[in-house]
Design a protein around this motif. Structure first.
Motif, PDB file in Angstrom:
ATOM      1  N   ARG A  75       0.829  -1.206   0.000  1.00 44.48           N
ATOM      2  CA  ARG A  75       0.000   0.000   0.000  1.00 44.48           C
ATOM      3  C   ARG A  75       0.869   1.264   0.000  1.00 44.48           C
ATOM      4  NH1 ARG A  75      -3.138  -3.013   3.655  1.00 44.48           N
ATOM      5  NH2 ARG A  75      -2.118  -1.991   5.430  1.00 44.48           N
ATOM      6  N   LYS A  76       1.952   1.239   0.810  1.00 46.17           N
ATOM      7  CA  LYS A  76       2.853   2.394   0.880  1.00 46.17           C
ATOM      8  C   LYS A  76       3.533   2.612  -0.469  1.00 46.17           C
ATOM      9  CE  LYS A  76       6.617   4.337   3.646  1.00 46.17           C
ATOM     10  NZ  LYS A  76       7.428   4.739   2.487  1.00 46.17           N
ATOM     11  N   ALA A  77       3.942   1.498  -1.095  1.00 50.96           N
ATOM     12  CA  ALA A  77       4.585   1.613  -2.402  1.00 50.96           C
ATOM     13  C   ALA A  77       3.630   2.192  -3.431  1.00 50.96           C
ATOM     14  CB  ALA A  77       5.095   0.247  -2.853  1.00 50.96           C
ATOM     15  N   GLY A  78       2.366   1.762  -3.350  1.00 49.04           N
ATOM     16  CA  GLY A  78       1.354   2.284  -4.268  1.00 49.04           C
ATOM     17  C   GLY A  78       1.121   3.767  -4.065  1.00 49.04           C
ATOM     18  N   MET A  79       1.066   4.155  -2.777  1.00 49.48           N
ATOM     19  CA  MET A  79       0.863   5.568  -2.471  1.00 49.48           C
ATOM     20  C   MET A  79       2.055   6.396  -2.941  1.00 49.48           C
ATOM     21  SD  MET A  79      -0.794   5.142   1.339  1.00 49.48           S
ATOM     22  CE  MET A  79      -0.746   6.893   1.691  1.00 49.48           C
ATOM     23  N   ASP A  80       3.268   5.857  -2.739  1.00 45.08           N
ATOM     24  CA  ASP A  80       4.464   6.570  -3.190  1.00 45.08           C
ATOM     25  C   ASP A  80       4.468   6.725  -4.707  1.00 45.08           C
ATOM     26  OD1 ASP A  80       5.282   6.752  -0.588  1.00 45.08           O
ATOM     27  OD2 ASP A  80       6.726   5.087  -0.704  1.00 45.08           O
ATOM     28  N   LYS A  81       4.066   5.654  -5.387  1.00 43.14           N
ATOM     29  CA  LYS A  81       4.021   5.695  -6.841  1.00 43.14           C
ATOM     30  C   LYS A  81       3.011   6.737  -7.321  1.00 43.14           C
ATOM     31  CE  LYS A  81       3.132   2.844 -10.915  1.00 43.14           C
ATOM     32  NZ  LYS A  81       2.683   1.517 -11.403  1.00 43.14           N
ATOM     33  N   GLU A  82       1.839   6.712  -6.677  1.00 43.23           N
ATOM     34  CA  GLU A  82       0.803   7.678  -7.040  1.00 43.23           C
ATOM     35  C   GLU A  82       1.292   9.110  -6.797  1.00 43.23           C
ATOM     36  OE1 GLU A  82      -3.783   8.922  -5.827  1.00 43.23           O
ATOM     37  OE2 GLU A  82      -2.786   7.228  -4.839  1.00 43.23           O
ATOM     38  N   LEU A  83       1.989   9.303  -5.664  1.00 45.03           N
ATOM     39  CA  LEU A  83       2.497  10.636  -5.325  1.00 45.03           C
ATOM     40  C   LEU A  83       3.530  11.095  -6.360  1.00 45.03           C
ATOM     41  CD1 LEU A  83       2.247  12.853  -3.185  1.00 45.03           C
ATOM     42  CD2 LEU A  83       4.121  11.776  -1.947  1.00 45.03           C
ATOM     43  N   ARG A  84       4.384  10.150  -6.795  1.00 45.25           N
ATOM     44  CA  ARG A  84       5.389  10.500  -7.803  1.00 45.25           C
ATOM     45  C   ARG A  84       4.729  10.888  -9.119  1.00 45.25           C
ATOM     46  NH1 ARG A  84       7.998   5.996  -5.601  1.00 45.25           N
ATOM     47  NH2 ARG A  84       7.322   4.692  -7.361  1.00 45.25           N
ATOM     48  N   GLU A  85       3.706  10.141  -9.477  1.00 47.15           N
ATOM     49  CA  GLU A  85       3.006  10.451 -10.731  1.00 47.15           C
ATOM     50  C   GLU A  85       2.293  11.799 -10.654  1.00 47.15           C
ATOM     51  OE1 GLU A  85       0.528   7.081 -11.226  1.00 47.15           O
ATOM     52  OE2 GLU A  85       2.111   5.797 -12.064  1.00 47.15           O
ATOM     53  N   ARG A  86       1.724  12.089  -9.504  1.00 50.79           N
ATOM     54  CA  ARG A  86       1.022  13.366  -9.328  1.00 50.79           C
ATOM     55  C   ARG A  86       2.011  14.530  -9.352  1.00 50.79           C
ATOM     56  NH1 ARG A  86      -2.475  12.986  -4.087  1.00 50.79           N
ATOM     57  NH2 ARG A  86      -2.681  15.228  -4.570  1.00 50.79           N
ATOM     58  N   SER A  87       3.261  14.282  -8.906  1.00 48.14           N
ATOM     59  CA  SER A  87       4.262  15.355  -8.855  1.00 48.14           C
ATOM     60  C   SER A  87       4.606  15.878 -10.241  1.00 48.14           C
ATOM     61  CB  SER A  87       5.539  14.864  -8.166  1.00 48.14           C
ATOM     62  OG  SER A  87       5.269  14.498  -6.828  1.00 48.14           O
ATOM     63  N   THR A  88       4.364  15.119 -11.269  1.00 48.05           N
ATOM     64  CA  THR A  88       4.727  15.527 -12.631  1.00 48.05           C
ATOM     65  C   THR A  88       3.673  16.416 -13.288  1.00 48.05           C
ATOM     66  OG1 THR A  88       3.719  13.559 -13.625  1.00 48.05           O
ATOM     67  CG2 THR A  88       6.023  13.363 -12.892  1.00 48.05           C
ATOM     68  N   VAL A  89       2.569  16.624 -12.583  1.00 47.31           N
ATOM     69  CA  VAL A  89       1.464  17.413 -13.171  1.00 47.31           C
ATOM     70  C   VAL A  89       1.672  18.907 -12.874  1.00 47.31           C
ATOM     71  CG1 VAL A  89      -1.025  17.811 -13.181  1.00 47.31           C
ATOM     72  CG2 VAL A  89      -0.115  15.475 -12.947  1.00 47.31           C
ATOM     73  N   ASP A  90       1.638  19.733 -13.929  1.00 50.10           N
ATOM     74  CA  ASP A  90       1.769  21.197 -13.778  1.00 50.10           C
ATOM     75  C   ASP A  90       0.540  21.718 -13.037  1.00 50.10           C
ATOM     76  OD1 ASP A  90       1.900  23.959 -14.065  1.00 50.10           O
ATOM     77  OD2 ASP A  90       2.786  23.816 -16.075  1.00 50.10           O
ATOM     78  N   PRO A  91       0.724  22.512 -11.938  1.00 49.41           N
ATOM     79  CA  PRO A  91      -0.429  23.021 -11.196  1.00 49.41           C
ATOM     80  C   PRO A  91      -1.353  23.888 -12.051  1.00 49.41           C
ATOM     81  CG  PRO A  91       1.609  24.088 -10.479  1.00 49.41           C
ATOM     82  CD  PRO A  91       2.008  22.935 -11.341  1.00 49.41           C
ATOM     83  N   LEU A  92      -0.821  24.492 -13.160  1.00 48.67           N
ATOM     84  CA  LEU A  92      -1.678  25.281 -14.039  1.00 48.67           C
ATOM     85  C   LEU A  92      -2.710  24.409 -14.747  1.00 48.67           C
ATOM     86  CD1 LEU A  92       1.036  27.593 -15.660  1.00 48.67           C
ATOM     87  CD2 LEU A  92      -0.668  28.227 -13.953  1.00 48.67           C
ATOM     88  N   LEU A  93      -2.388  23.087 -14.841  1.00 45.62           N
ATOM     89  CA  LEU A  93      -3.274  22.181 -15.584  1.00 45.62           C
ATOM     90  C   LEU A  93      -4.038  21.196 -14.692  1.00 45.62           C
ATOM     91  CD1 LEU A  93      -0.761  21.272 -18.443  1.00 45.62           C
ATOM     92  CD2 LEU A  93      -2.539  23.036 -18.488  1.00 45.62           C
TER      93      LEU A  93
END
Length: 812
Positions: A739-757
């Motif tokens: 679960r922690k690995a999944g959350m970390d992965k999700e967090l990493r993927e979300r980090s790549t999103v520009d806040p303007l979009l």
């Protein structure tokens, strides 16, 4: 059911004798359905006569028989060894009745059929196949009449699947509140038999395997063809089966530590006495012969003379199904008896049935008359105790009572043939008694060979429940048995260790402290409570609780003297020996502690005890804080074994464990290994190598050495629970990490999103400001202030994550 004074006259209580000292014993008496003071016939109150209904010997005994005969044995031992009565215990085996005749004849005919075809090739011949196919049709037409008329071996499985009830083991289908009936079990049994035969008929294979699968359909078919041709004077055909299973029955009883009867009576040894017994009943006006050569008991005349029929179960007096069952399977058909409820004293033998001469022609004894005649012959006109399973109360024992009173009574004087009837409760499966015909039973041999139960654990099971009650074997009951036995294994092991290895402070008589005095007071109370319980109709379930509570109190006490624990252990040993829980128990050995099976095997002792001693010393040094590797190596090198050389074959596995452990200790000592490695080695010896040999080392607080003991069921279950808990913990850890690995992965993927979009990709909004924060939702409503504050905070967090991600990308 409560006693009905209108149908049952007062029980004639034996007269108490003020000059004889008797225990305050009360026995639950089926004659009165109440607990009555026990007063034996013996003028000096010492000898007790007891007649027990034995088995009908045509198949191996099952767990239902174990419940009956072990419960009987427990009461007999208590009468003899606790209350001090001289018990004369007489038991019969029914070696000739409808079941024995039918099964003996069928087995003989099947054996003859096999012998006739033994000279043929090992493969199944056409002649054998033809007989088996006819037997198949005969079997299903008789036992499965609801099947279509065109049912054959090829389509049987498909047809049977449509009518077969769900299997008993499928709890998802058979609900707890859905009773399993006799009809259900019979249907399953018949379908199972026919299915096995159908498979064999489609793929015959070799003769031995073919007969193994088709034997149950061939037996009734061959009997229908040839049973009537059997020579009635050739008793060996019928007696061979009884002799075989009588021998096996007593082997089973011996394996259950059931005492042998003082006198055994067999029906076929008493036929002349039975004939004379019937003659007198007829002469007394309570029996009559019919023109076919049978003799029946006249219940109407018996009752007109002032006697009462069906005293044990008056409510079943007119139960025609029970009456018919009591007459036997070979008695079905036309009868010449005068009343529907009259029962057979002597049966005219039909063709194919064994026969003996009598004044009425060739015949054989009825089922009920045998016990009346044999008990009267070897004991006399009145018996103290008569016992059997609860299912024998009606009609068997009620008919025995009537016959015997008809035999012994004279005009104006009624004889009470038995003073105390005791009936053992049944062992039941899903509310139904075990039955060979229903095939819902497990033989004693199977149970003991599979090690799921031992003779001791079965006896503990029966001791934990009132003897007159039925038992439904549940997981909870099995756990209670394992827990009780394991608790007393521990208690006896530790008591024996104290006896064999006294505490250093032990003197001739240690000064008793407060804990000693409290436990000795508890022991005195336990003795009084046990006496009260046993006087209360052998209330062993109460005694088992008293013993358990006493051991608990001993285990929880601190600083007890050795002699107090040993005194307690010897008294407990005496009680469990009286109960028959130790096949090697000796009541004359007043120093004995515990029961058999507490010691490790003899071939192991010369090797395992030195191994345990070396392990104790290594553990002590490893835990000392400063490991002396030289001293450890010296200990391992100097170990001595008090055993002959070469090593005996039986001792070889234990010697190998010792030598390997000694080698491993010396290697670690030479390598100057840390303490944790030494401790790991001692744990491996305990938990793997010795455990696999059925031996466990129970570590205790220093300076006490480890307790060497056999692995028992409680230890096995405790380890299984520990391993299960460990597995569950490990699984939970893996899931948490995933679960922690999944959350970390999700967090990493979300980090790549520009806040303007980040909000512009959502269908939830339709307008945004220059920073990309929503201003209007999809329904056309402006975003509220509170909602905007939350969105701004989320935007700001994403901005930080995005900038951190950009930084890492640039660095890369």
């Amino acid at each position: 059911m409560a006693s009905d004074s209108r149908t049952q006259p007062p029980w004639i209580a034996p007269q108490s004798r003020p000059d004889v000292q008797l225990p305050r014993l009360k026995i639950y008496n089926s004659l009165t359905r109440s607990k009555d003071d026990f007063v034996p016939l013996d003028p000096i109150g010492k000898t007790v006569t007891w007649y027990g209904c034995g088995p009908t010997v045509y198949e191996d005994a099952h767990l239902g028989h174990a419940k009956n005969y072990v419960s009987t044995d427990i009461i007999r031992r208590i009468m003899k060894d606790y209350f001090g009565f001289r018990v004369k215990f007489v038991m019969n085996t029914t070696d000739i009745d409808d079941k024995v005749i039918l099964h003996g004849r069928q087995q003989y005919l099947l054996a003859r059929f096999k012998q006739e075809h033994a000279a043929e090739d090992e493969s199944v011949s056409n002649s054998v196949l033809a007989v088996a196919k006819a037997a198949f049709q005969h079997y299903i037409s008789k036992n499965l009449p609801s099947l279509p008329s065109d049912t054959n071996p090829e389509n049987f499985s498909e047809v049977a699947d449509k009518i077969e009830a769900p299997p008993l083991a499928d709890a998802a289908i058979v609900k707890e509140d859905q009773a399993v009936t006799v009809a259900d079990l019979l249907l399953r049994a018949h379908i199972g038999t026919a299915r096995s035969a159908a498979e064999a008929l489609q793929t015959p294979g070799q003769l031995p395997g073919f007969f193994a699968k088709t034997g149950d359909i061939l037996l009734p078919y061959l009997d229908a063809l040839h049973g009537a041709e059997m020579d009635s004077n050739n008793h060996k055909v019928y007696l061979a089966l009884g002799q075989k299973f009588e021998h096996r029955f007593f082997e089973d009883m011996n394996s259950l530590n059931v005492l042998a009867p003082d006198q055994l009576t067999r029906v076929t040894d008493y036929v002349p006495q039975i004939v004379r017994f019937v003659e007198k009943i007829v002469a007394n006006g309570f029996g009559y012969a019919t023109t076919d050569g049978s003799v029946y008991f006249d219940i109407d005349s018996f009752e007109k003379a002032g006697h009462n029929y069906s005293r044990l179960e008056p409510w079943n007096k007119n139960d025609r199904a029970l009456q018919a069952d009591g007459e036997g399977s070979l008695s079905k058909g036309r009868s010449m008896k005068r009343g529907d409820n009259h029962f057979a004293l002597w049966k005219a033998s039909k063709p194919g049935e064994p026969a003996w001469p009598s004044p009425w022609g060739y015949g054989r004894p009825g089922w009920h008359i045998e016990c009346s005649a044999m008990a009267s012959e070897v004991i006399g006109k009145t018996i103290d105790i008569h016992s059997g399973g609860v299912d024998l109360r009606f009609p068997h024992h009620d008919n025995e009572l009537a016959q015997s009173e008809a035999y012994w009574s004279t005009p104006g004087h009624q004889v009470q043939w038995t003073n105390y009837f005791i009936h053992m409760g049944q062992l039941r499966i899903r509310g139904l008694k075990m039955s060979k015909s229903l095939k819902n039973y497990t033989t004693i041999r199977t149970v003991l060979s599979e090690k799921e139960w031992t003779a001791r654990s079965l006896r503990i099971c029966f001791l934990l429940m009132p003897w007159q009650d039925g038992i439904e074997v549940t997981d909870e009951l099995m756990k209670a048995v394992v827990s009780w036995e394991g608790k007393f294994n521990d208690f006896f092991l530790k008591s024996l260790n104290l006896w064999e290895h006294p505490s250093p402070k032990t003197t001739a008589m240690q000064q008793l402290n407060v804990a000693d005095q409290q436990l000795l007071t508890a022991l005195d109370k336990a003795k009084a409570d046990v006496d009260t319980a046993l006087c209360d109709s052998f209330n062993t379930s109460a005694v088992m609780g008293i013993l358990s509570d006493l051991v608990t109190q001993s285990n929880s006490a601190e600083a007890l003297s050795d002699q107090t624990v040993i005194l307690l252990a010897r008294w407990v040993t005496r009680i469990i020996t009286i109960f028959g829980l130790d096949s090697e128990g000796d009541l004359n050995d007043l120093d004995r502690i515990g029961w058999s099976g507490l010691n490790i095997p003899m071939p192991a002792k010369p090797y395992i005890y030195p191994t345990s001693q070396l392990r104790d010393k290594v553990r002590t040094m490893a835990c000392s804080g400063s490991v002396d590797h030289t001293a450890i190596a010296k200990l391992a090198d100097g170990i001595t074994i008090a055993a002959p050389i070469p090593v005996a074959e039986a001792s070889r596995p234990y010697d190998q464990v010792l030598q390997q452990f000694r080698t491993n200790v010396m290697v670690l000592a030479t390598q100057q290994a840390p303490a944790k490695d030494l401790l790991a080695l001692t744990d491996q010896l305990r938990d793997v190598h010795l455990w696999n040999l059925g031996i466990y080392l129970e570590d205790r607080n220093s300076p006490k050495p480890a307790l060497v003991r056999p692995v028992d069921k409680l230890l096995v279950e405790a380890r299984a629970e520990q391993e299960s808990a460990g597995t569950a913990k490990a699984k939970a850890k893996v899931e948490q990490e995933a679960r922690k690995a999944g959350m970390d992965k999700e967090l990493r993927e979300r980090s790549t999103v520009d806040p303007l979009l980040m909000f512009r990709t959502s269908d939830e909004y339709v307008e945004w400001d220059d920073s990309g924060i929503p201003t209007m939702d999809a329904t056309g409503n402006l975003v509220s202030k509170n909602r905007r504050k939350k969105l701004v905070k989320e935007w700001e967090r994403q901005k930080v994550r995005y900038e951190e991600w950009l930084a890492t990308q640039q660095a890369a």
